[in-house]
Design a protein around this motif. Structure first.
Motif, short mmCIF file in Angstrom:
data_model
loop_
_atom_site.label_atom_id
_atom_site.label_comp_id
_atom_site.label_asym_id
_atom_site.label_seq_id
_atom_site.Cartn_x
_atom_site.Cartn_y
_atom_site.Cartn_z
N HIS A 1 26.95 6.68 11.13
CA HIS A 1 25.83 6.30 12.00
C HIS A 1 25.15 7.54 12.56
O HIS A 1 23.92 7.67 12.51
N ARG A 2 25.95 8.47 13.06
CA ARG A 2 25.40 9.68 13.67
C ARG A 2 24.67 10.55 12.65
O ARG A 2 23.69 11.22 12.98
N GLU A 3 25.17 10.53 11.43
CA GLU A 3 24.57 11.37 10.38
C GLU A 3 23.41 10.67 9.67
O GLU A 3 22.87 11.21 8.70
N GLY A 4 23.03 9.48 10.13
CA GLY A 4 21.88 8.79 9.58
C GLY A 4 22.16 7.98 8.33
O GLY A 4 21.23 7.46 7.70
N ARG A 5 23.43 7.82 7.98
CA ARG A 5 23.78 6.99 6.81
C ARG A 5 23.97 5.57 7.30
O ARG A 5 25.08 5.05 7.41
N LEU A 6 22.84 4.92 7.62
CA LEU A 6 22.88 3.65 8.33
C LEU A 6 23.46 2.51 7.49
O LEU A 6 24.17 1.65 8.02
N GLU A 7 23.15 2.50 6.21
CA GLU A 7 23.69 1.44 5.36
C GLU A 7 25.21 1.51 5.31
O GLU A 7 25.90 0.47 5.41
N GLU A 8 25.74 2.71 5.17
CA GLU A 8 27.20 2.87 5.14
C GLU A 8 27.81 2.48 6.48
O GLU A 8 28.85 1.80 6.54
N ALA A 9 27.16 2.90 7.58
CA ALA A 9 27.67 2.56 8.91
C ALA A 9 27.67 1.05 9.11
O ALA A 9 28.64 0.47 9.62
N GLU A 10 26.59 0.39 8.69
CA GLU A 10 26.51 -1.06 8.85
C GLU A 10 27.62 -1.76 8.07
O GLU A 10 28.24 -2.72 8.55
N GLN A 11 27.89 -1.31 6.88
CA GLN A 11 28.96 -1.90 6.07
C GLN A 11 30.31 -1.76 6.76
O GLN A 11 31.12 -2.70 6.77
#
Length: 343
Positions: A16-26
Motif C-alpha cells: 500500500h505504501r509503495e503504491g502497489r494498490l492492487e496487491e495491497a487490496e488482494q
C-alpha cells in the motif's frame, strides 16, 4: 491463506505504501476472508478505496473497523472524513457526538464540525432566530476566551518545561524527577510531564515505576504514536509481551512509517522466538529507513537464529557499512564467520 494474517497485513501495508494498490487490496481482502471483522484490514482497505475515489465502498469498511476496535482514534477520523466527503452530514453529526464521548480530541472535533455545512432556515424563521444565533456566536466566543484563560491553569509554563528538558538532557535525574513529580501533580492532564517523568525513572533504572507515568501519557495522547511506542518499550522490558505488542501495533496503525517501532516489534518477536515475524518487522523498518544500522544488526541476529548465515553475514556487513564504529555488529559478524568456519 498461505501467509499468516499478521504477515499478510505487514505485506499489505508495505505494498500500500509503495503504491502497489492492487496487491495491497488482494492482501487485505484475503485477510477479511479469514477474519471478516479484522479492524486493521477493514480500515486499510477503506483508506485504499478512498484513495481511488471509491468512498461508497470505503464507508462500510470504516464502520466495520470502528465497530471492531473503537479505541483506535484514527478509525473515528477516517470514518468521519468519508461521511463528510460523501455529504452524509447527519450521520457525520451523530458520529461526532459519539467520537467526542470516545475521547477524540476537541481540536479534531472542532475541525470536523467546521467541515459540516449549516443548512439555511426559511427566511421567516431566520429572522426570528437572528438574536438566538447572535447569542450562540457570543457564547462560542466567550467559551474560546475562557479556554484560553484556563490554559495557564492546566499546563506548565514554557520556563518549567524547558527546565525539565534541561535536567533530562544534562542527566540531572534527581532534579528532573523532583520537578516532573511537581508538574504531574499540579497539571494532571498535561502529557509531557508524564512522558518526561517516565523517561527519567527509566533512565534511573526504576523500570517498574516508569510504567505508570508512561501509560498515563499514552492515555492522555491516544493519537500520539510515540507515546504508545515508548509504552511498548517499557512493557517489553517488564515482560508484559502481549501489552507491548498491542502498544507497538497501536503506534504503527496511527503512523505506519515509524521505523523505530517496526524495529522494536522485531525485537519483541525475536525474544518470543517468533523469528519469521521478527524478520518481517525488521525488513519493514529497513524499507522505511535503509540506513538504520541498528536494524541491520538486529536482522542479522534473527537470520543467524534462523540458520541463514550467509544472509546474516550480509546484514552485519551492512550495519558496519553504515556505522564503522559499531562494535556489536563486528562481534556478531565474527560469531557468524566462526560458525561458517571462515574465522
Amino acid at each position: 491463506m498461505k501467509l499468516s494474517i499478521e504477515k499478510a497485513l505487514l505485506h499489505g501495508i508495505a505494498a500500500h505504501r509503495e503504491g502497489r494498490l492492487e496487491e495491497a487490496e488482494q492482501l487485505y481482502n484475503a485477510i477479511l476472508m479469514e477474519s471478516p471483522n479484522h479492524p486493521d484490514a477493514n480500515h486499510n482497505l477503506g483508506v485504499l478505496k478512498s484513495t481511488v475515489g471509491d468512498r461508497s465502498t470505503a464507508l462500510p469498511l470504516f464502520q466495520a473497523a470502528l465497530s471492531a476496535n473503537p479505541q483506535v482514534m484514527q478509525f473515528w477520523l477516517s470514518y468521519l472524513e468519508a461521511l463528510i466527503s460523501e455529504a452524509r452530514f447527519e450521520e457525520a453529526k451523530k458520529l461526532l457526538e459519539d467520537a467526542e464521548g470516545a475521547g477524540v480530541s476537541e481540536e479534531k472535533i472542532l475541525a470536523f464540525r467546521e467541515k459540516i455545512p449549516t443548512l439555511p432556515e426559511p427566511l421567516s424563521r431566520n429572522t426570528a432566530k437572528a438574536p438566538l444565533l447572535s447569542k450562540k456566536r457570543r457564547d462560542a466566543s466567550n467559551k474560546k476566551k475562557k479556554r484560553k484563560t484556563q490554559t495557564s491553569l492546566t499546563q506548565p509554563s514554557q520556563t518549567q518545561l524547558k527546565t525539565l528538558i534541561g535536567h533530562y538532557q544534562a542527566n540531572r535525574l534527581a532534579e528532573g524527577r523532583q520537578l516532573a513529580d511537581t508538574l504531574v501533580k499540579s497539571f494532571p492532564r498535561h502529557p509531557f510531564a508524564f512522558k518526561l517523568l517516565g523517561a527519567i525513572l527509566k533512565r534511573m533504572g526504576r523500570l517498574s515505576d516508569s510504567l505508570g507515568p508512561t501509560l498515563r501519557c499514552a492515555e492522555l495522547t491516544p493519537e500520539d504514536p510515540t507515546a504508545h511506542n515508548n509504552l511498548g518499550v517499557i512493557q517489553k522490558e517488564l515482560g508484559e509481551f502481549e501489552n507491548a505488542e498491542a502498544s507497538f501495533r497501536r503506534a504503527l496503525f496511527i503512523e505506519p512509517k515509524l521505523a523505530e517501532t517496526h524495529n522494536n516489534l522485531g525485537n519483541l518477536y525475536r525474544e518470543l522466538g517468533r523469528l519469521n515475524d521478527s524478520e518481517d518487522s525488521y525488513r519493514q523498518a529497513l524499507v522505511l529507513n535503509p540506513d538504520y544500522a541498528k536494524t541491520h544488526n538486529n536482522l542479522g541476529l534473527t537470520l543467524q537464529d534462523l540458520g541463514e548465515l550467509d544472509s546474516a553475514e550480509a546484514s552485519f556487513r551492512l550495519a558496519i557499512g553504515r556505522n564503522s564504529e559499531y562494535a556489536e555488529a563486528y562481534n556478531n559478524l565474527g560469531i557468524t564467520l566462526h560458525k561458517m568456519k571462515r574465522f
